[in-house]
Design an enzyme around this catalytic site. Structure first.
Site, PDB file in Angstrom:
ATOM      1  N   ASP A 199      -0.107   4.489  -0.169  1.00  0.00           N
ATOM      2  CA  ASP A 199      -0.827   5.732   0.159  1.00  0.00           C
ATOM      3  C   ASP A 199       0.058   6.751   0.879  1.00  0.00           C
ATOM      4  OD1 ASP A 199      -3.084   4.608  -0.901  1.00  0.00           O
ATOM      5  OD2 ASP A 199      -4.025   4.141   1.022  1.00  0.00           O
ATOM      6  N   HIS A 200       0.929   6.236   1.767  1.00  0.00           N
ATOM      7  CA  HIS A 200       1.700   7.187   2.576  1.00  0.00           C
ATOM      8  C   HIS A 200       2.817   7.864   1.802  1.00  0.00           C
ATOM      9  CE1 HIS A 200      -0.707   6.576   5.959  1.00  0.00           C
ATOM     10  NE2 HIS A 200      -0.386   5.315   6.134  1.00  0.00           N
ATOM     11  N   ARG A 224       3.778  18.902   0.907  1.00  0.00           N
ATOM     12  CA  ARG A 224       4.308  20.104   0.276  1.00  0.00           C
ATOM     13  C   ARG A 224       3.545  20.485  -0.999  1.00  0.00           C
ATOM     14  NH1 ARG A 224       9.547  22.096   1.594  1.00  0.00           N
ATOM     15  NH2 ARG A 224       9.488  22.168   3.858  1.00  0.00           N
ATOM     16  N   GLU A 270      -8.533   0.298  -3.256  1.00  0.00           N
ATOM     17  CA  GLU A 270      -9.429   0.302  -2.089  1.00  0.00           C
ATOM     18  C   GLU A 270     -10.405   1.442  -2.265  1.00  0.00           C
ATOM     19  OE1 GLU A 270      -7.141   0.712   1.459  1.00  0.00           O
ATOM     20  OE2 GLU A 270      -6.106  -1.176   1.171  1.00  0.00           O
ATOM     21  N   ARG A 330      -9.558   7.805  -1.366  1.00  0.00           N
ATOM     22  CA  ARG A 330     -10.553   8.197  -0.354  1.00  0.00           C
ATOM     23  C   ARG A 330     -11.459   9.294  -0.889  1.00  0.00           C
ATOM     24  NH1 ARG A 330      -9.096   6.306   5.056  1.00  0.00           N
ATOM     25  NH2 ARG A 330     -10.889   7.514   5.738  1.00  0.00           N
ATOM     26  N   HIS A 368       1.797   0.899   6.087  1.00  0.00           N
ATOM     27  CA  HIS A 368       2.435   1.822   7.015  1.00  0.00           C
ATOM     28  C   HIS A 368       3.807   1.350   7.488  1.00  0.00           C
ATOM     29  CE1 HIS A 368       2.877   4.202  10.773  1.00  0.00           C
ATOM     30  NE2 HIS A 368       2.410   5.131   9.969  1.00  0.00           N
ATOM     31  N   HIS A 402      -5.705   3.554  -1.830  1.00  0.00           N
ATOM     32  CA  HIS A 402      -7.060   3.863  -1.370  1.00  0.00           C
ATOM     33  C   HIS A 402      -7.412   5.257  -1.870  1.00  0.00           C
ATOM     34  CE1 HIS A 402      -9.949   4.041   2.372  1.00  0.00           C
ATOM     35  NE2 HIS A 402     -10.552   4.352   1.237  1.00  0.00           N
ATOM     36  N   ASN A 455       0.853  -1.183   0.000  1.00  0.00           N
ATOM     37  CA  ASN A 455       0.000   0.000   0.000  1.00  0.00           C
ATOM     38  C   ASN A 455       0.894   1.240   0.000  1.00  0.00           C
ATOM     39  OD1 ASN A 455      -1.475   2.285   1.028  1.00  0.00           O
ATOM     40  ND2 ASN A 455      -3.115   0.877   1.570  1.00  0.00           N
ATOM     41  N   HIS A 474      -3.727  -4.739   7.565  1.00  0.00           N
ATOM     42  CA  HIS A 474      -3.905  -3.602   8.471  1.00  0.00           C
ATOM     43  C   HIS A 474      -3.094  -3.811   9.739  1.00  0.00           C
ATOM     44  CE1 HIS A 474      -5.475   0.015  10.236  1.00  0.00           C
ATOM     45  NE2 HIS A 474      -6.072   0.274   9.088  1.00  0.00           N
ATOM     46  N   GLY A 475      -2.120  -2.955   9.917  1.00  0.00           N
ATOM     47  CA  GLY A 475      -1.302  -2.988  11.119  1.00  0.00           C
ATOM     48  C   GLY A 475      -0.233  -4.074  11.119  1.00  0.00           C
ATOM     49  N   ARG A 529      -7.356  12.576   0.526  1.00  0.00           N
ATOM     50  CA  ARG A 529      -6.314  13.117   1.407  1.00  0.00           C
ATOM     51  C   ARG A 529      -4.913  12.644   1.026  1.00  0.00           C
ATOM     52  NH1 ARG A 529      -7.607   9.877   6.970  1.00  0.00           N
ATOM     53  NH2 ARG A 529      -9.649  10.763   6.630  1.00  0.00           N
ATOM     54  N   THR A 572      -7.276   6.257   9.762  1.00  0.00           N
ATOM     55  CA  THR A 572      -7.130   5.174   8.799  1.00  0.00           C
ATOM     56  C   THR A 572      -8.405   4.334   8.871  1.00  0.00           C
ATOM     57  OG1 THR A 572      -5.743   3.295   8.130  1.00  0.00           O
ATOM     58  CG2 THR A 572      -5.929   3.714  10.500  1.00  0.00           C
ATOM     59  N   THR A 573      -8.485   3.265   8.060  1.00  0.00           N
ATOM     60  CA  THR A 573      -9.718   2.482   8.033  1.00  0.00           C
ATOM     61  C   THR A 573      -9.911   1.768   9.367  1.00  0.00           C
ATOM     62  OG1 THR A 573      -9.194   2.116   5.711  1.00  0.00           O
ATOM     63  CG2 THR A 573     -11.028   0.860   6.628  1.00  0.00           C
ATOM     64  N   GLU A 596     -10.914  -9.599   2.602  1.00  0.00           N
ATOM     65  CA  GLU A 596      -9.647  -9.243   3.236  1.00  0.00           C
ATOM     66  C   GLU A 596      -9.957  -9.100   4.713  1.00  0.00           C
ATOM     67  OE1 GLU A 596      -7.154  -6.210   1.470  1.00  0.00           O
ATOM     68  OE2 GLU A 596      -6.408  -5.609   3.445  1.00  0.00           O
TER      69      GLU A 596
HETATM   70  N1  PXP Z   1      -5.874  -3.225   3.866  1.00  0.00           N
HETATM   71  C1  PXP Z   1      -6.818  -2.251   3.908  1.00  0.00           C
HETATM   72  C2  PXP Z   1      -8.189  -2.587   3.400  1.00  0.00           C
HETATM   73  C3  PXP Z   1      -6.532  -0.964   4.388  1.00  0.00           C
HETATM   74  O1  PXP Z   1      -7.489  -0.022   4.429  1.00  0.00           O
HETATM   75  C4  PXP Z   1      -5.218  -0.679   4.806  1.00  0.00           C
HETATM   76  C5  PXP Z   1      -4.866   0.691   5.289  1.00  0.00           C
HETATM   77  O2  PXP Z   1      -4.989   1.607   4.275  1.00  0.00           O
HETATM   78  C6  PXP Z   1      -4.260  -1.713   4.722  1.00  0.00           C
HETATM   79  C7  PXP Z   1      -4.617  -2.968   4.269  1.00  0.00           C
HETATM   80  C8  PXP Z   1      -2.835  -1.488   5.111  1.00  0.00           C
HETATM   81  O3  PXP Z   1      -2.739  -1.195   6.462  1.00  0.00           O
HETATM   82  P1  PXP Z   1      -1.348  -0.692   7.049  1.00  0.00           P
HETATM   83  O4  PXP Z   1      -1.050   0.635   6.408  1.00  0.00           O
HETATM   84  O5  PXP Z   1      -1.614  -0.595   8.507  1.00  0.00           O
HETATM   85  O6  PXP Z   1      -0.328  -1.721   6.689  1.00  0.00           O
END
Ligand code: PXP
Length: 236
Positions: free
Chosen positions: A8-9, A17, A69, A44, A213, A42, A6, A190-191, A48, A99-100, A150
């Site tokens: 996104d970050h 910036r 996502e 959103r 993340h 994702h 992922n 997630h996490g 964001r 976050t989700t 998932e």
């Molecule tokens: N899966 C889904 C559906 C998520 O929404 C996220 C967070 O955006 C992740 C996986 C990844 O989670 P993490 O960034 O905590 O690894």
């Protein structure tokens, strides 16, 4: 097990910036070159981090698979139908959340979910539902026509190393088993991080982990190639 990264970050940092650095496209390429088997983003509703243009360009440039996502929002569904990613993962979305938080309530809105994913499935897009490891949610997911769930690993990740780890882990293991018995393929995410990911090997038949993340955080110190390669090796 496969690794969906992922990114996104990377967009979060870029947007700090408002410019073009770091490039999410370059990040996706590096993830693919170092063991990522799909790229997850994702889009959103508040845009964001990932923007519409990112998704369109990623779809044209990545060599693996794009997993988009998205919430149950018509404008995002329209974009998905236009770009046709390999897969979409339907997630709940609250504007104020960081976050989700928590999985999609498929059981409580079975008809809505089933109707919402129909055009996506008809377009040949694989559909995954992001749900808590809960038997009612798994059973409901199997009725929607989605091919994947998932499992939200947030509670397991938070409980890792504490007295409740085993309970949360067993919820994941039992939900995966039930889902597979109902014909669903199972992803998780997630996490998850470099310490807690190893227990995912104890869940038979898990297909792909989506991790963001912890990989992007590690990359700040080690560089993205090392961060992706190390995680890919851990879950291979
Ligand atoms: N899966 C889904 C559906 C998520 O929404 C996220 C967070 O955006 C992740 C996986 C990844 O989670 P993490 O960034 O905590 O690894």
């Amino acid at each position: 097990m496969l690794l969906g990264v992922n990114i996104d970050h990377v967009a979060t940092l870029r947007n700090a910036r408002g410019g073009v650095e770091p490039s999410v496209i370059r990040a996706a390429n590096i993830c693919e070159e170092n063991g990522g088997t799909s790229i997850t983003t994702h889009l959103r509703e508040d845009r964001r981090h990932i923007k519409d243009a990112d998704v369109y360009t990623l779809m044209k440039t990545i060599k693996t698979k794009l997993n988009l996502e998205m919430a149950m929002a018509e404008d995002i569904q329209k974009i998905a139908l236009e770009i046709k990613p390999h897969s979409i993962c339907l997630v709940p979305e609250k504007r104020q959340e960081v976050t989700t938080e928590g999985g999609l309530d498929v059981d409580g809105q079975l008809n809505n979910v089933t109707e919402f994913i129909k055009p996506l499935l008809n377009a040949g897009i694989i559909v995954s539902l992001f749900i808590d490891p809960d038997k009612a949610q798994v059973r409901a997911s199997a009725k929607t026509g989605a091919q994947f769930i998932e499992m939200h690993t947030g509670r397991y990740s938070e409980a890792f190393g504490t007295d409740s780890e085993e309970k949360e882990f067993l919820s994941l293991k039992n939900s995966a088993k039930l889902a597979q018995s109902l014909g669903l393929k199972v992803n998780a995410g997630h996490g998850l991080n470099y310490e807690n990911v190893h227990r995912m090997h104890e869940i038979e038949g898990l297909y792909e982990l989506n991790i963001g993340h912890s990989i992007i955080s590690r990359a700040v110190f080690t560089g993205l190639p090392e961060a992706v390669r190390t995680m890919a090796d851990l879950i291979k």
